[in-house]
Design a protein around this motif. Structure first.
Motif, PDB file in Angstrom:
ATOM      1  N   PRO A   1       0.825  -1.230   0.000  1.00 61.15           N
ATOM      2  CA  PRO A   1       0.000   0.000   0.000  1.00 61.15           C
ATOM      3  C   PRO A   1       0.851   1.268   0.000  1.00 61.15           C
ATOM      4  O   PRO A   1       0.440   2.288  -0.543  1.00 61.15           O
TER       5      PRO A   1
ATOM      6  N   PRO B   1       1.537   5.486  -4.183  1.00 61.34           N
ATOM      7  CA  PRO B   1       1.786   6.793  -4.815  1.00 61.34           C
ATOM      8  C   PRO B   1       2.926   6.744  -5.818  1.00 61.34           C
ATOM      9  O   PRO B   1       2.812   7.310  -6.917  1.00 61.34           O
TER      10      PRO B   1
ATOM     11  N   ILE C   1       1.799   5.070  -9.015  1.00 62.43           N
ATOM     12  CA  ILE C   1       0.891   5.908  -9.812  1.00 62.43           C
ATOM     13  C   ILE C   1       1.641   7.070 -10.457  1.00 62.43           C
ATOM     14  O   ILE C   1       1.599   7.260 -11.679  1.00 62.43           O
ATOM     15  N   PHE C   2       2.376   7.847  -9.618  1.00 64.24           N
ATOM     16  CA  PHE C   2       3.115   8.981 -10.184  1.00 64.24           C
ATOM     17  C   PHE C   2       4.145   8.493 -11.194  1.00 64.24           C
ATOM     18  O   PHE C   2       4.381   9.134 -12.222  1.00 64.24           O
TER      19      PHE C   2
ATOM     20  N   PHE D   1      -7.081   0.109  -0.889  1.00 67.84           N
ATOM     21  CA  PHE D   1      -5.768   0.194  -0.232  1.00 67.84           C
ATOM     22  C   PHE D   1      -5.918   0.286   1.281  1.00 67.84           C
ATOM     23  O   PHE D   1      -5.078  -0.226   2.026  1.00 67.84           O
TER      24      PHE D   1
ATOM     25  N   PHE E   1      -6.042  -3.164   2.415  1.00 65.55           N
ATOM     26  CA  PHE E   1      -4.708  -3.774   2.495  1.00 65.55           C
ATOM     27  C   PHE E   1      -3.939  -3.267   3.707  1.00 65.55           C
ATOM     28  O   PHE E   1      -3.164  -4.011   4.322  1.00 65.55           O
ATOM     29  N   LEU E   2      -4.130  -1.991   4.063  1.00 62.03           N
ATOM     30  CA  LEU E   2      -3.469  -1.469   5.265  1.00 62.03           C
ATOM     31  C   LEU E   2      -3.949  -2.213   6.506  1.00 62.03           C
ATOM     32  O   LEU E   2      -3.145  -2.566   7.374  1.00 62.03           O
TER      33      LEU E   2
ATOM     34  N   VAL F   1       2.730   4.958  10.317  1.00 64.18           N
ATOM     35  CA  VAL F   1       3.303   5.102   8.973  1.00 64.18           C
ATOM     36  C   VAL F   1       2.182   5.097   7.934  1.00 64.18           C
ATOM     37  O   VAL F   1       2.165   5.912   7.002  1.00 64.18           O
ATOM     38  N   GLY F   2       1.205   4.195   8.132  1.00 62.49           N
ATOM     39  CA  GLY F   2       0.076   4.137   7.213  1.00 62.49           C
ATOM     40  C   GLY F   2      -0.706   5.442   7.207  1.00 62.49           C
ATOM     41  O   GLY F   2      -1.041   5.968   6.153  1.00 62.49           O
TER      42      GLY F   2
ATOM     43  N   LEU G   1       0.344   8.393   7.950  1.00 63.60           N
ATOM     44  CA  LEU G   1       1.138   9.412   7.256  1.00 63.60           C
ATOM     45  C   LEU G   1       0.946   9.307   5.750  1.00 63.60           C
ATOM     46  O   LEU G   1       0.934  10.309   5.032  1.00 63.60           O
ATOM     47  N   ASN G   2       0.816   8.065   5.274  1.00 61.58           N
ATOM     48  CA  ASN G   2       0.760   7.850   3.833  1.00 61.58           C
ATOM     49  C   ASN G   2      -0.628   7.970   3.245  1.00 61.58           C
ATOM     50  O   ASN G   2      -0.758   8.145   2.038  1.00 61.58           O
TER      51      ASN G   2
ATOM     52  N   LEU H   1      -1.310  10.912   1.012  1.00 58.79           N
ATOM     53  CA  LEU H   1      -0.567  10.808  -0.243  1.00 58.79           C
ATOM     54  C   LEU H   1      -1.206   9.775  -1.174  1.00 58.79           C
ATOM     55  O   LEU H   1      -1.353  10.001  -2.386  1.00 58.79           O
ATOM     56  N   ILE H   2      -1.606   8.638  -0.581  1.00 63.31           N
ATOM     57  CA  ILE H   2      -2.264   7.605  -1.382  1.00 63.31           C
ATOM     58  C   ILE H   2      -3.554   8.171  -1.977  1.00 63.31           C
ATOM     59  O   ILE H   2      -3.831   8.021  -3.168  1.00 63.31           O
TER      60      ILE H   2
ATOM     61  N   PHE I   1      -4.345  11.320  -2.507  1.00 66.86           N
ATOM     62  CA  PHE I   1      -4.042  12.324  -3.522  1.00 66.86           C
ATOM     63  C   PHE I   1      -3.633  11.667  -4.834  1.00 66.86           C
ATOM     64  O   PHE I   1      -4.059  12.081  -5.916  1.00 66.86           O
ATOM     65  N   SER I   2      -2.807  10.611  -4.737  1.00 67.77           N
ATOM     66  CA  SER I   2      -2.309  10.006  -5.972  1.00 67.77           C
ATOM     67  C   SER I   2      -3.433   9.305  -6.726  1.00 67.77           C
ATOM     68  O   SER I   2      -3.519   9.412  -7.948  1.00 67.77           O
ATOM     69  N   VAL I   3      -4.322   8.592  -5.997  1.00 66.38           N
ATOM     70  CA  VAL I   3      -5.383   7.926  -6.739  1.00 66.38           C
ATOM     71  C   VAL I   3      -6.423   8.934  -7.246  1.00 66.38           C
ATOM     72  O   VAL I   3      -7.083   8.685  -8.249  1.00 66.38           O
TER      73      VAL I   3
ATOM     74  N   MET J   1      -5.710  11.519  -8.713  1.00 65.57           N
ATOM     75  CA  MET J   1      -5.260  12.071  -9.988  1.00 65.57           C
ATOM     76  C   MET J   1      -5.782  11.275 -11.167  1.00 65.57           C
ATOM     77  O   MET J   1      -5.717  11.722 -12.303  1.00 65.57           O
ATOM     78  N   PHE J   2      -6.273  10.069 -10.895  1.00 74.16           N
ATOM     79  CA  PHE J   2      -6.975   9.354 -11.955  1.00 74.16           C
ATOM     80  C   PHE J   2      -8.320  10.031 -12.204  1.00 74.16           C
ATOM     81  O   PHE J   2      -8.921  10.598 -11.298  1.00 74.16           O
TER      82      PHE J   2
END
Lengths: 221, 245
Positions: free
Chosen positions: A171, A175, A178-179, B135, B138-139, B166-167, B169-170, B173-174, B176-178, B180-181
């Motif tokens: 997981p 990012p 994807i990026f 996701f 999965f976390l 840690v999850g 924190l991410n 970002l996860i 935001f990145s998805v 962008m699709f």
């Protein structure tokens, strides 16, 4: 704090991963092997290979990082090096970062350098784009290795921790994947996607060492 | 901090949850039942959302809320445990993980059931929210697998807390990145900047159903936490008996 334990850990990790795995050949072989299985699996139509090629290389890169990271911290737990660092008050986060960086140098960077060859086999256009691609794979691979390092540090005391590392780290790879694949589609370095990829790698470089240090302190108990 | 410490007392927690958990079960079940009755029989169907199949919304949307809220709660509990070492926080994080995973799967499954007749597909890879929830699942799985692999309770708590933080924190970002699709999912329609834009006839059953699911979730978390506390006490008691014998 003197940089000595950091440097020696870096040098040792470099030596270990270079000598212990036939130099860069083993990860390269795994990377190439995983990538060339794909045309056998999905067919050899050039247009399709050109479309999926960059993505296949990302997946292969992610898998290679997971495979090479499995034992990165286990040896330190077993031979007592970790206890010595902690007793000496050495900066564990910097040591973990140095070790992970050494593994990227020997097992991640060579894959990025080889990516143009594989990209050509996947029918990519020859040209400067291939070198840009290598740079993008190198940057993305660094994030894979650092997040994978967190998984490796968390499962350092777990026997056969490989599958666990994969489940923990995948997981966190999202990012970058994807990026990275968006950057490969654009393939000009000034675009948004490569910058976002670089930013997420910097985030990994900044955050992962502390998580690795916390996990290694736990492993030493 | 004073309030946190008050909640951290296991005796007080046991006394509180002794009546709070049953209350949550009863009220939660009643609200879910009312929401389902309204959703399935009373409210009119919305043909823009696929006709009768949109009634799955009264489970799907609460499940999505809980999927996100439960991960936040788990990360917050992990943080509290990691900083202040309140055992109850770790017990809470451990209890939330499997329940969060169940509601996440519920969200994905009802989403697929809704998606098939309306979008013509069970699964849409370039939908940002489906990917985010996947996701999240999965976390949760990684968290549970890591805890299970540790050989002591203390180590499981520490490793789990590190991973959950840690999850967390991410997660932005996860997300935001998805995002962008491109997305064919309808935009957020309950909570928007200018207030809810969903018709009130749907909104009330949905809110009540969401509250009901939250109460049920809370009740289940409390039950699992109580079970964990009693298990630990039993283990201590056994050790004491063995030492005395």
């Amino acid at each position: 704090m003197s940089p000595k334990p950091i440097l020696s850990a870096f040098r040792q990790a470099l030596g270990e991963s270079w000598a212990g795995g036939a130099g860069a050949l083993l990860p390269l072989g795994f990377f190439a092997g995983a990538a060339v299985l794909v045309p056998l699996g999905i067919g050899t139509e050039p247009g399709m290979l050109r479309a999926v090629g960059p993505g296949i290389l990302w997946v292969s890169l992610a898998l290679s990082s997971l495979v090479t990271l499995e034992r990165i911290f286990q040896a330190d737990v077993e031979d007592g090096a970790l206890d010595l660092w902690l007793q000496a008050g050495a900066p564990v986060s910097a040591i973990a970062a140095a070790k992970t960086f050494a593994h990227w140098l020997t097992a991640g960077l060579p894959l990025a350098l080889m990516s143009p060859v594989l990209a050509l086999m996947f029918q990519a256009q020859a040209g400067i784009g291939l070198l840009t691609g290598a740079l993008i794979y190198g940057i993305g691979g660094l994030a894979f290795f650092f997040w994978g390092g967190v998984g490796a540090a968390l499962s350092a005391t777990v026997r056969r921790g490989g599958l666990l590392i994969a489940l923990i780290a995948l997981p966190l790879y999202v990012p970058t994947a994807i990026f990275g694949s968006m950057a490969m589609r654009g393939a000009a370095l000034g675009d948004t996607a490569p910058l976002l990829l670089a930013a997420s790698t910097l985030f990994a470089l900044a955050a992962a060492p502390f998580a690795m240090a916390a996990a290694l302190r736990l492993a030493a108990d | 901090m004073g309030m946190l410490s008050a909640f951290a007392n296991p005796h007080r927690f046991l006394a509180l949850s002794h009546w709070l958990a049953p209350l949550f079960y009863v009220v939660g079940a009643a609200l879910i039942a009312w929401g389902l009755w309204q959703g399935l029989w009373v409210v009119p169907k919305d043909d823009y959302q696929g006709g009768d199949i949109m009634r799955v919304m009264f489970i799907h949307v609460p499940a999505a809320w809980l999927a996100m809220a439960s991960y936040s709660a788990m990360a917050a509990a992990s943080f509290i445990w990691f900083i202040w070492r309140h055992e109850l926080a770790d017990i809470a994080a451990k209890a939330i993980a499997p329940l969060g995973a169940v509601w996440t799967v519920l969200c994905l499954a009802t989403g697929s059931i809704w998606g098939k007749p309306t979008w013509g597909t069970w699964w849409q890879w370039d939908d940002a929210r489906m990917m985010s929830v996947l996701f999240l699942f999965f976390l949760f799985l990684g968290y549970m697998a890591l805890r299970a692999a540790m050989d002591s309770r203390q180590k499981a708590a520490r490793a789990g807390a590190i991973l959950a933080m840690v999850g967390a924190l991410n997660v932005p970002l996860i997300k935001f990145s998805v995002d962008m699709f491109t997305s064919l999912h309808q935009d957020a329609s309950v909570i928007t900047a200018d207030g809810p834009k969903m018709a009130a006839v749907y909104l009330w059953p949905l809110m009540m159903s969401g509250l009901g699911h939250s109460l049920l979730f809370g009740a289940l978390v409390m039950t699992l936490m109580r079970a964990e506390i009693w298990t630990r006490r039993a283990a201590r008691q056994r050790a004491r008996l063995l030492a005395g014998a």
